[in-house]
Design a protein around this motif. Structure first.
Motif, PDB file in Angstrom:
ATOM      1  N   ILE A 139       0.839  -1.203   0.000  1.00 17.23           N
ATOM      2  CA  ILE A 139       0.000   0.000   0.000  1.00 17.23           C
ATOM      3  C   ILE A 139       0.872   1.250   0.000  1.00 17.23           C
ATOM      4  O   ILE A 139       0.630   2.205  -0.756  1.00 17.23           O
ATOM      5  CB  ILE A 139      -0.962  -0.023   1.204  1.00 17.23           C
ATOM      6  CG1 ILE A 139      -2.034  -1.107   1.005  1.00 17.23           C
ATOM      7  CG2 ILE A 139      -1.614   1.341   1.423  1.00 17.23           C
ATOM      8  CD1 ILE A 139      -2.845  -1.413   2.248  1.00 17.23           C
TER       9      ILE A 139
ATOM     10  N   GLY B 282       1.238   3.906  -3.344  1.00 22.23           N
ATOM     11  CA  GLY B 282       1.016   5.333  -3.186  1.00 22.23           C
ATOM     12  C   GLY B 282       2.235   6.142  -3.588  1.00 22.23           C
ATOM     13  O   GLY B 282       2.120   7.190  -4.228  1.00 22.23           O
TER      14      GLY B 282
ATOM     15  N   LYS C 111       2.570   6.162  -7.327  1.00 25.44           N
ATOM     16  CA  LYS C 111       1.369   6.716  -7.970  1.00 25.44           C
ATOM     17  C   LYS C 111       0.902   5.815  -9.122  1.00 25.44           C
ATOM     18  O   LYS C 111       0.819   6.222 -10.277  1.00 25.44           O
ATOM     19  CB  LYS C 111       1.612   8.144  -8.451  1.00 25.44           C
ATOM     20  CG  LYS C 111       1.894   9.120  -7.311  1.00 25.44           C
ATOM     21  CD  LYS C 111       1.878  10.559  -7.775  1.00 25.44           C
ATOM     22  CE  LYS C 111       2.182  11.525  -6.639  1.00 25.44           C
ATOM     23  NZ  LYS C 111       1.274  11.390  -5.487  1.00 25.44           N
TER      24      LYS C 111
ATOM     25  N   LEU D  54      -5.731   4.563   4.447  1.00 31.24           N
ATOM     26  CA  LEU D  54      -5.419   4.411   3.025  1.00 31.24           C
ATOM     27  C   LEU D  54      -5.144   5.763   2.371  1.00 31.24           C
ATOM     28  O   LEU D  54      -4.221   5.895   1.563  1.00 31.24           O
ATOM     29  CB  LEU D  54      -6.564   3.692   2.317  1.00 31.24           C
ATOM     30  CG  LEU D  54      -6.773   2.229   2.734  1.00 31.24           C
ATOM     31  CD1 LEU D  54      -8.091   1.697   2.189  1.00 31.24           C
ATOM     32  CD2 LEU D  54      -5.610   1.352   2.271  1.00 31.24           C
ATOM     33  N   ARG D  55      -5.931   6.754   2.715  1.00 30.81           N
ATOM     34  CA  ARG D  55      -5.684   8.095   2.160  1.00 30.81           C
ATOM     35  C   ARG D  55      -4.335   8.631   2.618  1.00 30.81           C
ATOM     36  O   ARG D  55      -3.618   9.282   1.851  1.00 30.81           O
ATOM     37  CB  ARG D  55      -6.814   9.038   2.554  1.00 30.81           C
ATOM     38  CG  ARG D  55      -8.137   8.746   1.860  1.00 30.81           C
ATOM     39  CD  ARG D  55      -9.176   9.818   2.115  1.00 30.81           C
ATOM     40  NE  ARG D  55     -10.416   9.506   1.398  1.00 30.81           N
ATOM     41  CZ  ARG D  55     -11.471   8.917   1.960  1.00 30.81           C
ATOM     42  NH1 ARG D  55     -11.440   8.581   3.255  1.00 30.81           N
ATOM     43  NH2 ARG D  55     -12.551   8.664   1.235  1.00 30.81           N
TER      44      ARG D  55
ATOM     45  N   TRP E  30      -3.652   6.923  -1.395  1.00 31.57           N
ATOM     46  CA  TRP E  30      -4.649   6.294  -2.260  1.00 31.57           C
ATOM     47  C   TRP E  30      -5.917   7.137  -2.321  1.00 31.57           C
ATOM     48  O   TRP E  30      -6.271   7.809  -1.356  1.00 31.57           O
ATOM     49  CB  TRP E  30      -5.035   4.911  -1.732  1.00 31.57           C
ATOM     50  CG  TRP E  30      -3.966   3.868  -1.859  1.00 31.57           C
ATOM     51  CD1 TRP E  30      -2.747   3.860  -1.245  1.00 31.57           C
ATOM     52  CD2 TRP E  30      -4.029   2.669  -2.635  1.00 31.57           C
ATOM     53  NE1 TRP E  30      -2.050   2.732  -1.592  1.00 31.57           N
ATOM     54  CE2 TRP E  30      -2.809   1.984  -2.442  1.00 31.57           C
ATOM     55  CE3 TRP E  30      -4.991   2.107  -3.464  1.00 31.57           C
ATOM     56  CZ2 TRP E  30      -2.538   0.758  -3.060  1.00 31.57           C
ATOM     57  CZ3 TRP E  30      -4.731   0.889  -4.079  1.00 31.57           C
ATOM     58  CH2 TRP E  30      -3.510   0.231  -3.884  1.00 31.57           C
ATOM     59  N   ASP E  31      -6.613   7.077  -3.457  1.00 29.60           N
ATOM     60  CA  ASP E  31      -7.994   7.520  -3.520  1.00 29.60           C
ATOM     61  C   ASP E  31      -8.870   6.385  -2.999  1.00 29.60           C
ATOM     62  O   ASP E  31      -8.606   5.206  -3.297  1.00 29.60           O
ATOM     63  CB  ASP E  31      -8.401   7.864  -4.960  1.00 29.60           C
ATOM     64  CG  ASP E  31      -7.908   9.237  -5.388  1.00 29.60           C
ATOM     65  OD1 ASP E  31      -7.747  10.113  -4.509  1.00 29.60           O
ATOM     66  OD2 ASP E  31      -7.683   9.440  -6.596  1.00 29.60           O
ATOM     67  N   VAL E  32      -9.878   6.717  -2.231  1.00 30.36           N
ATOM     68  CA  VAL E  32     -10.700   5.699  -1.585  1.00 30.36           C
ATOM     69  C   VAL E  32     -12.164   5.875  -1.996  1.00 30.36           C
ATOM     70  O   VAL E  32     -12.700   6.989  -1.984  1.00 30.36           O
ATOM     71  CB  VAL E  32     -10.583   5.781  -0.051  1.00 30.36           C
ATOM     72  CG1 VAL E  32     -11.507   4.749   0.617  1.00 30.36           C
ATOM     73  CG2 VAL E  32      -9.141   5.558   0.383  1.00 30.36           C
TER      74      VAL E  32
ATOM     75  N   LYS F 128      -2.991   8.810  -8.176  1.00 24.41           N
ATOM     76  CA  LYS F 128      -3.187   7.928  -7.034  1.00 24.41           C
ATOM     77  C   LYS F 128      -3.848   6.606  -7.455  1.00 24.41           C
ATOM     78  O   LYS F 128      -4.764   6.606  -8.283  1.00 24.41           O
ATOM     79  CB  LYS F 128      -4.069   8.609  -5.992  1.00 24.41           C
ATOM     80  CG  LYS F 128      -3.438   9.810  -5.320  1.00 24.41           C
ATOM     81  CD  LYS F 128      -4.382  10.419  -4.298  1.00 24.41           C
ATOM     82  CE  LYS F 128      -3.746  11.634  -3.615  1.00 24.41           C
ATOM     83  NZ  LYS F 128      -4.661  12.222  -2.606  1.00 24.41           N
ATOM     84  N   PRO F 129      -3.395   5.491  -6.877  1.00 25.54           N
ATOM     85  CA  PRO F 129      -4.132   4.239  -7.059  1.00 25.54           C
ATOM     86  C   PRO F 129      -5.474   4.349  -6.335  1.00 25.54           C
ATOM     87  O   PRO F 129      -5.681   5.244  -5.509  1.00 25.54           O
ATOM     88  CB  PRO F 129      -3.223   3.186  -6.412  1.00 25.54           C
ATOM     89  CG  PRO F 129      -2.409   3.951  -5.420  1.00 25.54           C
ATOM     90  CD  PRO F 129      -2.230   5.340  -5.978  1.00 25.54           C
ATOM     91  N   VAL F 130      -6.384   3.430  -6.662  1.00 27.70           N
ATOM     92  CA  VAL F 130      -7.731   3.464  -6.105  1.00 27.70           C
ATOM     93  C   VAL F 130      -7.959   2.247  -5.216  1.00 27.70           C
ATOM     94  O   VAL F 130      -7.639   1.117  -5.609  1.00 27.70           O
ATOM     95  CB  VAL F 130      -8.793   3.492  -7.230  1.00 27.70           C
ATOM     96  CG1 VAL F 130     -10.200   3.452  -6.632  1.00 27.70           C
ATOM     97  CG2 VAL F 130      -8.624   4.734  -8.103  1.00 27.70           C
ATOM     98  N   PHE F 131      -8.489   2.492  -4.046  1.00 26.53           N
ATOM     99  CA  PHE F 131      -8.844   1.413  -3.111  1.00 26.53           C
ATOM    100  C   PHE F 131     -10.350   1.463  -2.896  1.00 26.53           C
ATOM    101  O   PHE F 131     -10.886   2.479  -2.457  1.00 26.53           O
ATOM    102  CB  PHE F 131      -8.118   1.585  -1.779  1.00 26.53           C
ATOM    103  CG  PHE F 131      -7.716   0.285  -1.138  1.00 26.53           C
ATOM    104  CD1 PHE F 131      -8.665  -0.622  -0.697  1.00 26.53           C
ATOM    105  CD2 PHE F 131      -6.383  -0.045  -0.972  1.00 26.53           C
ATOM    106  CE1 PHE F 131      -8.292  -1.820  -0.111  1.00 26.53           C
ATOM    107  CE2 PHE F 131      -5.986  -1.247  -0.387  1.00 26.53           C
ATOM    108  CZ  PHE F 131      -6.951  -2.137   0.040  1.00 26.53           C
TER     109      PHE F 131
END
Length: 288
Positions: free
Chosen positions: A167, A171, A174, A206-207, A211-213, A241-244
């Motif tokens: 994780i 982040g 990116k 996570l943020r 990450w985008d949540v 940002k990756p997405v969770f």
């Protein structure tokens, strides 16, 4: 802005989820083992991905430009097996015949990519899928490939420290072509996740890791579709940002006597229980 989803699509996917639940229960009855609690909670997300939102060809599971799905909570692989059968990759009879047999095993409690081409990553020990998915997403970036990597983890699995290294790394790099989904059904083998090792507030953590949540009701097909439809394009070069997706689900969803019951984490199902379970799925079927 709220994402609008075609209701005809939602109804079609809900019908498919209903069918997959029934087929899954029958499959577990026939093979005598499974992890029905977590397999049932995963149905809506799995159906939406394979039947609509992944760029995927079941007739060519090793297609180079496919989207990848890593099932890190691999003990719930029977959900995917059931979908593979429905997509025409195998018959149910064939999977039963070759399930954990001494001489001809192809399908196991934990999927093995050597025997099932549609499985991206062999599973068993928890906590590794997110790290492998991270590597796949980095590989797509280096090759400038537009496919996306999805990874599904369990909330109990997030107890494993390797997930948090991945994780943090995703982040940092990116990796906007990486989508992680936690099947947050609130239970693991020995009890509630909040009592064993509390993850909350998961969204804030996570943020903080970059990450985008997106948080949804993961057993509501409209919410699942809206979340997946809202994903930005899988551009491997742009750094974002990756997405969770925090997919809040019910363990044992659809079967009244299994819902929120840790006793149904693993095991088989008897004929009388199967009949009750199928009747429960019928009773709880959502018709919009």
């Amino acid at each position: 802005m709220q994402t609008l989803v075609d209701m005809e699509l939602v109804r079609r996917l809900e019908d498919k989820a209903y069918q997959i639940r029934r087929d899954l229960l029958t499959f577990i009855y026939r093979i005598g083992m499974g992890h029905l609690g977590g397999e049932l909670s995963l149905v809506e997300m799995s159906v939406a991905l394979y039947y609509q939102y992944m760029n995927y060809d079941p007739k060519n599971p090793k297609w180079e430009d496919r989207d990848r799905l890593v099932l890190s909570k691999g003990h719930c692989g029977e959900t995917l097996y059931t979908i593979f059968a429905d997509l025409g990759m195998y018959t149910m009879d064939y999977m039963v015949e070759h399930f954990e047999t001494l001489e001809t095993a192809k399908f196991g409690m934990h999927p093995n990519r050597k025997y099932v081409p549609a499985i991206e990553v062999s599973a068993g020990s928890l906590g590794h899928g997110l790290s492998i998915a991270l590597g796949m997403a980095l590989g797509a970036r280096k090759q400038k490939k537009n496919w996306r990597t999805f990874v599904i983890v369990g909330d109990g699995e997030l107890n494993e420290g390797t997930n948090w290294e991945a994780i943090m790394s995703a982040g940092h790099y990116k990796l906007g072509n990486l989508v992680a989904i936690v099947d947050k059904n609130q239970l693991q083998m020995t009890g509630p996740t909040t009592e064993i090792l509390n993850l909350n507030p998961l969204d804030e953590k996570l943020r903080a890791f970059g990450w985008d949540v997106i948080e949804i009701d993961g057993n509501d097909m409209y919410a699942v579709c809206a979340a997946l439809q809202s994903l930005p394009p899988a551009d491997p070069v742009s750094r974002r940002k990756p997405v969770f997706i925090i997919s809040n689900t019910v363990k044992g969803k659809g079967v009244d006597f299994m819902e929120n019951n840790p006793n149904w984490h693993g095991g088989g199902i008897a004929k009388e229980e199967l009949d009750r379970a199928l009747a429960s799925v019928e009773k709880n079927r959502r018709v919009r």
